[in-house]
Write a protein that holds these residues in place. Structure first.
Motif, PDB file in Angstrom:
ATOM      1  N   VAL A  78       0.834  -1.206   0.000  1.00 43.23           N
ATOM      2  CA  VAL A  78       0.000   0.000   0.000  1.00 43.23           C
ATOM      3  C   VAL A  78       0.866   1.252   0.000  1.00 43.23           C
ATOM      4  O   VAL A  78       0.538   2.255  -0.637  1.00 43.23           O
ATOM      5  CB  VAL A  78      -0.955  -0.013   1.208  1.00 43.23           C
ATOM      6  N   LEU A  79       2.000   1.197   0.709  1.00 42.91           N
ATOM      7  CA  LEU A  79       2.900   2.345   0.739  1.00 42.91           C
ATOM      8  C   LEU A  79       3.428   2.671  -0.652  1.00 42.91           C
ATOM      9  O   LEU A  79       3.477   3.846  -1.051  1.00 42.91           O
ATOM     10  CB  LEU A  79       4.066   2.066   1.689  1.00 42.91           C
ATOM     11  N   ILE A  80       3.818   1.654  -1.405  1.00 44.25           N
ATOM     12  CA  ILE A  80       4.284   1.891  -2.779  1.00 44.25           C
ATOM     13  C   ILE A  80       3.165   2.504  -3.618  1.00 44.25           C
ATOM     14  O   ILE A  80       3.387   3.409  -4.436  1.00 44.25           O
ATOM     15  CB  ILE A  80       4.794   0.588  -3.419  1.00 44.25           C
ATOM     16  N   GLY A  81       1.926   2.031  -3.415  1.00 44.03           N
ATOM     17  CA  GLY A  81       0.800   2.626  -4.126  1.00 44.03           C
ATOM     18  C   GLY A  81       0.622   4.082  -3.766  1.00 44.03           C
ATOM     19  O   GLY A  81       0.393   4.932  -4.639  1.00 44.03           O
ATOM     20  N   ALA A  82       0.741   4.407  -2.476  1.00 44.27           N
ATOM     21  CA  ALA A  82       0.604   5.794  -2.041  1.00 44.27           C
ATOM     22  C   ALA A  82       1.693   6.667  -2.650  1.00 44.27           C
ATOM     23  O   ALA A  82       1.433   7.801  -3.073  1.00 44.27           O
ATOM     24  CB  ALA A  82       0.662   5.863  -0.513  1.00 44.27           C
ATOM     25  N   ILE A  83       2.912   6.140  -2.705  1.00 49.91           N
ATOM     26  CA  ILE A  83       4.019   6.901  -3.291  1.00 49.91           C
ATOM     27  C   ILE A  83       3.789   7.138  -4.776  1.00 49.91           C
ATOM     28  O   ILE A  83       4.047   8.239  -5.300  1.00 49.91           O
ATOM     29  CB  ILE A  83       5.357   6.170  -3.049  1.00 49.91           C
ATOM     30  N   LEU A  84       3.274   6.134  -5.478  1.00 48.46           N
ATOM     31  CA  LEU A  84       3.000   6.290  -6.903  1.00 48.46           C
ATOM     32  C   LEU A  84       1.918   7.354  -7.144  1.00 48.46           C
ATOM     33  O   LEU A  84       2.036   8.174  -8.063  1.00 48.46           O
ATOM     34  CB  LEU A  84       2.559   4.949  -7.501  1.00 48.46           C
ATOM     35  N   VAL A  85       0.874   7.342  -6.319  1.00 44.31           N
ATOM     36  CA  VAL A  85      -0.184   8.346  -6.495  1.00 44.31           C
ATOM     37  C   VAL A  85       0.330   9.721  -6.074  1.00 44.31           C
ATOM     38  O   VAL A  85      -0.028  10.739  -6.683  1.00 44.31           O
ATOM     39  CB  VAL A  85      -1.455   7.951  -5.725  1.00 44.31           C
ATOM     40  N   PHE A  86       1.161   9.769  -5.036  1.00 42.52           N
ATOM     41  CA  PHE A  86       1.793  11.036  -4.650  1.00 42.52           C
ATOM     42  C   PHE A  86       2.594  11.593  -5.822  1.00 42.52           C
ATOM     43  O   PHE A  86       2.547  12.799  -6.116  1.00 42.52           O
ATOM     44  CB  PHE A  86       2.681  10.798  -3.431  1.00 42.52           C
ATOM     45  N   ALA A  87       3.320  10.723  -6.531  1.00 42.62           N
ATOM     46  CA  ALA A  87       4.099  11.165  -7.689  1.00 42.62           C
ATOM     47  C   ALA A  87       3.205  11.713  -8.797  1.00 42.62           C
ATOM     48  O   ALA A  87       3.637  12.558  -9.592  1.00 42.62           O
ATOM     49  CB  ALA A  87       4.949  10.018  -8.224  1.00 42.62           C
ATOM     50  N   MET A  88       1.962  11.245  -8.853  1.00 40.14           N
ATOM     51  CA  MET A  88       1.033  11.765  -9.856  1.00 40.14           C
ATOM     52  C   MET A  88       0.801  13.259  -9.689  1.00 40.14           C
ATOM     53  O   MET A  88       0.491  13.962 -10.655  1.00 40.14           O
ATOM     54  CB  MET A  88      -0.303  11.023  -9.785  1.00 40.14           C
ATOM     55  N   HIS A  89       0.949  13.760  -8.465  1.00 42.12           N
ATOM     56  CA  HIS A  89       0.744  15.191  -8.249  1.00 42.12           C
ATOM     57  C   HIS A  89       1.836  16.014  -8.942  1.00 42.12           C
ATOM     58  O   HIS A  89       1.595  17.143  -9.364  1.00 42.12           O
ATOM     59  CB  HIS A  89       0.653  15.482  -6.756  1.00 42.12           C
ATOM     60  N   GLY A  90       3.028  15.441  -9.077  1.00 42.95           N
ATOM     61  CA  GLY A  90       4.030  16.069  -9.932  1.00 42.95           C
ATOM     62  C   GLY A  90       3.573  16.080 -11.376  1.00 42.95           C
ATOM     63  O   GLY A  90       3.821  17.039 -12.118  1.00 42.95           O
ATOM     64  N   GLY A  91       2.874  15.022 -11.772  1.00 43.76           N
ATOM     65  CA  GLY A  91       2.312  14.984 -13.119  1.00 43.76           C
ATOM     66  C   GLY A  91       1.264  16.058 -13.326  1.00 43.76           C
ATOM     67  O   GLY A  91       1.236  16.730 -14.371  1.00 43.76           O
ATOM     68  N   PHE A  92       0.376  16.238 -12.339  1.00 39.62           N
ATOM     69  CA  PHE A  92      -0.602  17.329 -12.418  1.00 39.62           C
ATOM     70  C   PHE A  92       0.116  18.672 -12.581  1.00 39.62           C
ATOM     71  O   PHE A  92      -0.294  19.524 -13.381  1.00 39.62           O
ATOM     72  CB  PHE A  92      -1.452  17.373 -11.149  1.00 39.62           C
ATOM     73  N   ALA A  93       1.188  18.856 -11.799  1.00 41.24           N
ATOM     74  CA  ALA A  93       1.909  20.129 -11.831  1.00 41.24           C
ATOM     75  C   ALA A  93       2.523  20.386 -13.201  1.00 41.24           C
ATOM     76  O   ALA A  93       2.360  21.468 -13.777  1.00 41.24           O
ATOM     77  CB  ALA A  93       2.985  20.141 -10.747  1.00 41.24           C
ATOM     78  N   PHE A  94       3.223  19.405 -13.749  1.00 39.79           N
ATOM     79  CA  PHE A  94       3.906  19.632 -15.015  1.00 39.79           C
ATOM     80  C   PHE A  94       2.952  19.649 -16.203  1.00 39.79           C
ATOM     81  O   PHE A  94       3.224  20.309 -17.210  1.00 39.79           O
ATOM     82  CB  PHE A  94       5.018  18.597 -15.210  1.00 39.79           C
ATOM     83  N   LEU A  95       1.838  18.950 -16.100  1.00 35.68           N
ATOM     84  CA  LEU A  95       0.817  19.070 -17.142  1.00 35.68           C
ATOM     85  C   LEU A  95       0.311  20.508 -17.204  1.00 35.68           C
ATOM     86  O   LEU A  95       0.126  21.073 -18.289  1.00 35.68           O
ATOM     87  CB  LEU A  95      -0.336  18.113 -16.847  1.00 35.68           C
ATOM     88  N   GLU A  96       0.113  21.112 -16.027  1.00 33.19           N
ATOM     89  CA  GLU A  96      -0.340  22.501 -15.984  1.00 33.19           C
ATOM     90  C   GLU A  96       0.767  23.454 -16.416  1.00 33.19           C
ATOM     91  O   GLU A  96       0.516  24.414 -17.155  1.00 33.19           O
ATOM     92  CB  GLU A  96      -0.826  22.858 -14.575  1.00 33.19           C
ATOM     93  N   VAL A  97       2.001  23.202 -15.977  1.00 34.61           N
ATOM     94  CA  VAL A  97       3.132  24.051 -16.365  1.00 34.61           C
ATOM     95  C   VAL A  97       3.278  24.109 -17.874  1.00 34.61           C
ATOM     96  O   VAL A  97       3.525  25.169 -18.458  1.00 34.61           O
ATOM     97  CB  VAL A  97       4.439  23.536 -15.720  1.00 34.61           C
ATOM     98  N   GLY A  98       3.134  22.964 -18.532  1.00 36.28           N
ATOM     99  CA  GLY A  98       3.294  22.925 -19.977  1.00 36.28           C
ATOM    100  C   GLY A  98       2.141  23.505 -20.755  1.00 36.28           C
ATOM    101  O   GLY A  98       2.284  23.832 -21.936  1.00 36.28           O
ATOM    102  N   THR A  99       0.987  23.659 -20.097  1.00 35.34           N
ATOM    103  CA  THR A  99      -0.211  24.152 -20.773  1.00 35.34           C
ATOM    104  C   THR A  99      -0.394  25.656 -20.607  1.00 35.34           C
ATOM    105  O   THR A  99      -0.764  26.352 -21.557  1.00 35.34           O
ATOM    106  CB  THR A  99      -1.464  23.420 -20.254  1.00 35.34           C
ATOM    107  N   VAL A 100      -0.142  26.170 -19.397  1.00 33.57           N
ATOM    108  CA  VAL A 100      -0.341  27.601 -19.162  1.00 33.57           C
ATOM    109  C   VAL A 100       0.777  28.415 -19.797  1.00 33.57           C
ATOM    110  O   VAL A 100       1.804  27.883 -20.208  1.00 33.57           O
ATOM    111  CB  VAL A 100      -0.410  27.911 -17.645  1.00 33.57           C
ATOM    112  N   ARG A 101       0.583  29.731 -19.872  1.00 39.71           N
ATOM    113  CA  ARG A 101       1.603  30.612 -20.428  1.00 39.71           C
ATOM    114  C   ARG A 101       2.786  30.744 -19.472  1.00 39.71           C
ATOM    115  O   ARG A 101       2.674  30.474 -18.276  1.00 39.71           O
ATOM    116  CB  ARG A 101       0.981  31.974 -20.737  1.00 39.71           C
ATOM    117  N   ARG A 102       3.911  31.142 -20.017  1.00 37.10           N
ATOM    118  CA  ARG A 102       5.152  31.216 -19.234  1.00 37.10           C
ATOM    119  C   ARG A 102       5.018  32.066 -17.979  1.00 37.10           C
ATOM    120  O   ARG A 102       5.657  31.792 -16.957  1.00 37.10           O
ATOM    121  CB  ARG A 102       6.289  31.772 -20.112  1.00 37.10           C
TER     122      ARG A 102
END
Length: 422
Positions: free
Chosen positions: A21-45
């Protein structure tokens, strides 16, 4: 070889579940970096720093709020007792018992990463014009009350919703990993927020039928965000099982098939547009969450393909025809595709279509409508109340300047800014 000690075996199995379960939590936690960079790449500089800071702060507020309030609302459990009790090393008062080796604590960590996904989803819709601290306040209310109330009804058996579903529609509402509980709820709350905020400055010009084009600032960042989310999603779905005993390779394969189905549909419907392609993968994964444990892989492929096409079509309709300035398309991606996933579970989860059964289309449709309607109404009410009291929209001057300088006093490229001034 001597007989195995049952107590030692039980301890080892519990320890293995903790690690799983801990590995699962870490993987989902890492998804929040994905949310961040998806937004970084979409919004203006001029809004990239804001995207990064906002996701991390929202995650922190979500965790604190869920720890003290949200988890109790959803499951009736609090953490106001000694560490010995919490870790399962001592009995609690009034029959309260936590699993040994801290298993319940890593399960909280896992579920907290789900809860924090709600404001991360909303963040992409309201990007480039929302104030920082009002959004932080909204995060606390959403993760402390709005999300866990519905989470508890579906996953915690609260308030008789599942009994009602089973009595009237032949089965409980099935949402294994949160197509509706997490994604549709987040997407429909986001729609309410976007409608209250209104479009970005200059997005729609009088007399023009379509939106003023604002291209993504960085396709590689957008793509990396998508990849991080895709990889973490296998923790999101597979490790929802909560134990090694309950894990199923069917969930992994169904997730994979839905993801590639979303990609292929989006590349065709979106005419090779990289933004659509990378979000198409996410659309497929959003949709398969609900039925990933009961669908046949072919059903998952179809579910993902429909979701990929749905995202492209509804994103274009929302932006151009309906003039809904949802920056990352989080309502089409999470709201629409999440709702489709809840309903698709009632189609491709049926034994007649190769699924494992135990679901009905009626229960899935009604449960999905309840979740989407609940989220839209409360999302619109929450952001409307914040807007009427403290205001949630940046001033036109701050919006034009960009959230990075207006809120954080630094841009994503400070050295470049210094060079341009000299």
């Amino acid at each position: 070889m001597g007989d195995l000690d049952p107590a030692a075996v039980s301890t080892a199995l519990t320890g293995a579940d903790v690690f799983f379960v801990l590995i699962g939590a870490i993987l989902v936690f890492a998804m929040h970096g994905g949310f961040a960079f998806l937004e970084v790449g979409t919004v203006r500089r001029k809004n990239q720093v804001n995207a990064l800071v906002k996701i991390l702060v929202d995650f922190s507020i979500s965790t604190i709020t869920y720890f003290f309030i949200g988890y109790m609302v959803a499951y009736g459990t609090t953490f106001f007792m000694s560490a010995a009790i919490l870790s399962g090393n001592a009995p609690g008062p009034d029959g309260v018992a936590f699993a040994s080796s801290g298993l319940d604590l890593v399960k909280f960590f896992f579920l907290a990463t789900f809860a924090a996904a709600i404001p991360a989803i909303i963040s992409g819709g309201i990007a480039e014009r929302a104030k920082f601290w009002p959004q932080a306040m909204a995060t606390a209310v959403i993760v402390g009350l709005i999300y866990p109330f519905f989470e508890g009804m579906v996953w915690g058996g609260n308030y008789g919703l599942q009994d009602f579903m089973e009595a009237n529609f032949g089965a409980q509402f099935h949402d294994f990993a949160g197509s509706v509980v997490v994604h549709a709820v987040g997407g429909w709350i986001a729609l309410g927020a976007v409608l209250v905020l209104g479009p970005r400055l200059g997005r729609y010009k009088p007399g023009q039928s379509s939106a003023q084009g604002i291209p993504p600032s960085n396709i590689p960042w957008l793509a990396m965000g998508s990849w991080m989310l895709c990889i973490g999603w296998f923790g999101f779905n597979v490790m929802t099982a909560g134990s090694l005993e309950g894990v199923s390779g069917l969930v992994a394969l169904n997730s994979l098939m839905a993801m590639v189905g979303g990609v292929m549909a989006a590349v065709i419907a979106g005419r090779n547009d990289p933004g659509f392609v990378h979000n198409g993968a996410l659309a497929g994964l959003v949709a398969v969450c609900a039925g990933s444990d009961v669908m046949h892989p072919i059903g998952s492929l179809i579910t993902g393909g429909v979701a990929g096409a749905l995202f492209v079509i509804t994103f274009q309709l929302a932006q151009n025809r309906w003039k809904i300035d949802d920056v990352l398309g989080v309502w089409p991606l999470h709201g629409i595709c999440g709702a489709w996933g809840g309903i698709a579970c009632g189609i491709f989860g049926l034994e007649a279509l190769g699924g494992l059964g135990g679901v009905t289309l009626a229960a899935q449709f009604v449960g999905t409508v309840i979740g989407a309607g609940y989220a839209l109404v409360l999302g619109y009410a929450l952001y409307g109340a914040l807007n009427a009291t403290i205001g949630i929209r940046m001033s036109p001057e701050d919006e034009e300047r960009g959230a990075d300088l207006s809120i954080h006093s630094i841009s994503a490229y400070p050295e470049e800014d210094l060079t341009s001034r000299s």
